[in-house]
Design a protein around this motif. Structure first.
Motif, mmCIF file in Angstrom:
data_model
loop_
_atom_site.group_PDB
_atom_site.id
_atom_site.type_symbol
_atom_site.label_atom_id
_atom_site.label_comp_id
_atom_site.label_asym_id
_atom_site.label_seq_id
_atom_site.Cartn_x
_atom_site.Cartn_y
_atom_site.Cartn_z
ATOM 1 N N GLU A 35 6.580 -13.698 14.789
ATOM 2 C CA GLU A 35 5.137 -13.605 14.569
ATOM 3 C C GLU A 35 4.499 -12.461 15.353
ATOM 4 N N ASP A 36 4.890 -12.265 16.596
ATOM 5 C CA ASP A 36 4.256 -11.234 17.419
ATOM 6 C C ASP A 36 4.508 -9.821 16.901
ATOM 7 N N ALA A 37 5.528 -9.654 16.073
ATOM 8 C CA ALA A 37 5.842 -8.330 15.530
ATOM 9 C C ALA A 37 5.407 -8.191 14.077
ATOM 10 N N CYS A 38 4.676 -9.194 13.540
ATOM 11 C CA CYS A 38 4.290 -9.193 12.135
ATOM 12 C C CYS A 38 2.957 -8.493 11.911
ATOM 13 N N GLU A 39 2.876 -7.808 10.765
ATOM 14 C CA GLU A 39 1.634 -7.237 10.265
ATOM 15 C C GLU A 39 1.428 -7.780 8.855
ATOM 16 N N PHE A 40 0.167 -7.939 8.473
ATOM 17 C CA PHE A 40 -0.139 -8.607 7.215
ATOM 18 C C PHE A 40 -0.909 -7.672 6.287
ATOM 19 N N PHE A 41 -0.710 -7.873 4.990
ATOM 20 C CA PHE A 41 -1.398 -7.038 4.010
ATOM 21 C C PHE A 41 -1.828 -7.904 2.838
ATOM 22 N N THR A 42 -2.700 -7.354 2.024
ATOM 23 C CA THR A 42 -3.081 -7.995 0.774
ATOM 24 C C THR A 42 -2.536 -7.174 -0.386
ATOM 25 N N ALA A 43 -2.264 -7.828 -1.509
ATOM 26 C CA ALA A 43 -1.691 -7.144 -2.664
ATOM 27 C C ALA A 43 -2.626 -6.026 -3.130
ATOM 28 N N GLY A 44 -2.031 -4.901 -3.503
ATOM 29 C CA GLY A 44 -2.794 -3.726 -3.891
ATOM 30 C C GLY A 44 -3.031 -2.759 -2.753
ATOM 31 N N GLN A 45 -2.593 -3.131 -1.563
ATOM 32 C CA GLN A 45 -2.767 -2.292 -0.385
ATOM 33 C C GLN A 45 -1.537 -1.420 -0.176
ATOM 34 N N GLU A 46 -1.750 -0.189 0.312
ATOM 35 C CA GLU A 46 -0.643 0.651 0.746
ATOM 36 C C GLU A 46 -0.181 0.127 2.102
ATOM 37 N N VAL A 47 1.015 -0.443 2.147
ATOM 38 C CA VAL A 47 1.451 -1.119 3.364
ATOM 39 C C VAL A 47 1.976 -0.132 4.403
ATOM 40 N N LEU A 48 2.565 0.960 3.938
ATOM 41 C CA LEU A 48 2.997 2.074 4.767
ATOM 42 C C LEU A 48 2.787 3.329 3.929
ATOM 43 N N PRO A 49 2.689 4.496 4.522
ATOM 44 C CA PRO A 49 2.488 5.702 3.714
ATOM 45 C C PRO A 49 3.544 5.831 2.623
ATOM 46 N N GLY A 50 3.066 5.954 1.376
ATOM 47 C CA GLY A 50 3.962 6.106 0.244
ATOM 48 C C GLY A 50 4.506 4.814 -0.318
ATOM 49 N N ILE A 51 4.079 3.650 0.212
ATOM 50 C CA ILE A 51 4.586 2.356 -0.252
ATOM 51 C C ILE A 51 3.399 1.464 -0.623
ATOM 52 N N MET A 52 3.228 1.237 -1.928
ATOM 53 C CA MET A 52 2.114 0.443 -2.442
ATOM 54 C C MET A 52 2.600 -0.951 -2.819
ATOM 55 N N SER A 53 1.842 -1.960 -2.440
ATOM 56 C CA SER A 53 2.200 -3.340 -2.761
ATOM 57 C C SER A 53 1.583 -3.760 -4.090
ATOM 58 N N HIS A 54 2.326 -4.570 -4.850
ATOM 59 C CA HIS A 54 1.859 -5.093 -6.137
ATOM 60 C C HIS A 54 2.053 -6.605 -6.147
ATOM 61 N N ALA A 55 1.024 -7.337 -6.514
ATOM 62 C CA ALA A 55 1.132 -8.789 -6.626
ATOM 63 C C ALA A 55 2.043 -9.147 -7.791
ATOM 64 N N THR A 56 3.143 -9.822 -7.486
ATOM 65 C CA THR A 56 4.044 -10.327 -8.525
ATOM 66 C C THR A 56 4.299 -11.798 -8.233
ATOM 67 N N TYR A 57 3.228 -12.556 -8.230
ATOM 68 C CA TYR A 57 3.258 -13.950 -7.816
ATOM 69 C C TYR A 57 3.930 -14.831 -8.862
ATOM 70 N N GLY A 58 4.456 -15.948 -8.408
ATOM 71 C CA GLY A 58 5.070 -16.939 -9.280
ATOM 72 C C GLY A 58 6.409 -17.393 -8.753
ATOM 73 N N HIS A 59 7.279 -16.431 -8.427
ATOM 74 C CA HIS A 59 8.559 -16.824 -7.822
ATOM 75 C C HIS A 59 8.278 -17.566 -6.526
ATOM 76 N N THR A 60 7.366 -17.047 -5.745
ATOM 77 C CA THR A 60 6.739 -17.746 -4.621
ATOM 78 C C THR A 60 5.249 -17.434 -4.687
ATOM 79 N N PRO A 61 4.420 -18.154 -3.934
ATOM 80 C CA PRO A 61 2.972 -17.941 -4.046
ATOM 81 C C PRO A 61 2.516 -16.527 -3.709
ATOM 82 N N GLY A 62 3.208 -15.833 -2.798
ATOM 83 C CA GLY A 62 2.790 -14.496 -2.405
ATOM 84 C C GLY A 62 3.836 -13.431 -2.654
#
Length: 304
Positions: A190-217
């Motif tokens: 937990e102390d080393a975790c960072e959190f993001f929301t779907a549609g956010q660039e999580v790191l430079p050049g890496i965009m997150s996409h919501a593909t929910y269903g297999h698990t909730p997030g």
């Protein structure tokens, strides 16, 4: 994006059922501009066929499985962890299963070692989701973190679900151990975790996409360098047979089967239309390939 080379690395592995066994690790490397992406093996799962196929129309299912050479009784999906390396970063998408899930899996650290990548070299671990074969490898046999220098990035929805103490009571008996194991491991990092929301660039050049269903997030990631891109889809598309030919069918591996099917159809349509290469965690030949569509049917075409 051009495939660079395919390596097959054979080495002496760990004790399996009390005996030393020879293990073979495959790594598929390709370049995305100045970024090197390698899909590395964490071994494979061994699952009863009903886990994936239970409740599906048996006659049509049998035809699909026969054409793909897949057993109805037992399946052995590969586990392909994606490694990204550039001048400044060494990133893993998911952490494998470690030694605590299945004896046929948990090869990631040995595979990385064969590629001259040490656990301490990993700068980030980006999670598609928190099922055992994607998360449990963050801790070693002594419950110490494996990737000691890494930051961990996970969708806030996924984190909240697995850290909710009520999840173990609502997820169903067959997956209760998933909930207990996820909660313990997420607490440890937990102390080393960072959190993001779907549609956010999580790191430079890496965009997150919501593909929910297999698990909730559950989250997929588009890695882009200029005009070149690849989509790391995790388990949103979980096999190269039924998931492609009948993406509308419910999959027993999805926690929300209706949402999982809708996500799968949308993602396959996007990948086929845009011709973006993909990496699938449980797809064959290292998981790297493209989606084609002919006469309304999708196909997985390996890049290897």
């Amino acid at each position: 994006m051009t495939p660079d080379r395919r390596q097959v690395l054979t080495m002496l592995g760990a004790t399996v059922f009390g005996s030393i066994a020879a293990r073979t690790f495959a790594a598929d490397r390709f370049d995305l501009g100045g970024i090197r992406i390698t899909t590395v093996s964490d071994g494979n799962l061994v699952l009863p066929g009903d886990f994936m196929f239970g409740g599906l129309p048996e006659e049509e299912l049998a035809d699909i499985l026969m054409r793909h050479g897949v057993s109805r009784d037992e399946v052995h999906p590969p586990c392909n962890v994606t490694l990204l390396q550039d001048a400044d970063r060494t990133i893993l998408f998911d952490a494998g299963s470690g030694s605590g899930f299945m004896p046929s899996a948990g090869d990631l650290v040995d595979t990385l070692d064969a590629l001259d990548v040490a656990p301490d070299d990993i700068t980030h671990v980006v999670f598609t989701h928190a099922h055992p074969d994607h998360l449990w490898g963050v801790l070693d046999d002594f419950d110490d973190p494996v990737f000691t220098n890494a930051s961990y990035l996970i969708n806030q929805v996924e984190w909240d679900y697995w850290r909710d103490p009520d999840t173990v009571n609502t997820i169903g008996e067959a997956r209760a151990a998933f909930a207990v194991g996820a909660a313990r491991r997420l607490e440890a990092i937990e102390d080393a975790c960072e959190f993001f929301t779907a549609g956010q660039e999580v790191l430079p050049g890496i965009m997150s996409h919501a593909t929910y269903g297999h698990t909730p997030g559950h989250t997929s990631f588009e890695v882009r360098n200029g005009n070149d891109a690849v989509m790391v889809v995790g388990d949103a598309i979980a096999n190269a047979h039924v998931a492609f030919e009948r993406p509308d069918w419910a999959s027993g591996s999805d926690q929300d089967t209706e949402l999982g099917a809708a996500t799968r159809q949308r993602l396959l349509d996007q990948l086929a239309t845009d011709q973006i290469p993909m990496v699938g965690f449980h797809l064959p030949h290292g998981g790297l390939g493209r989606v084609t569509r002919k006469d309304g049917v999708f196909r997985f075409i390996s890049e290897v």
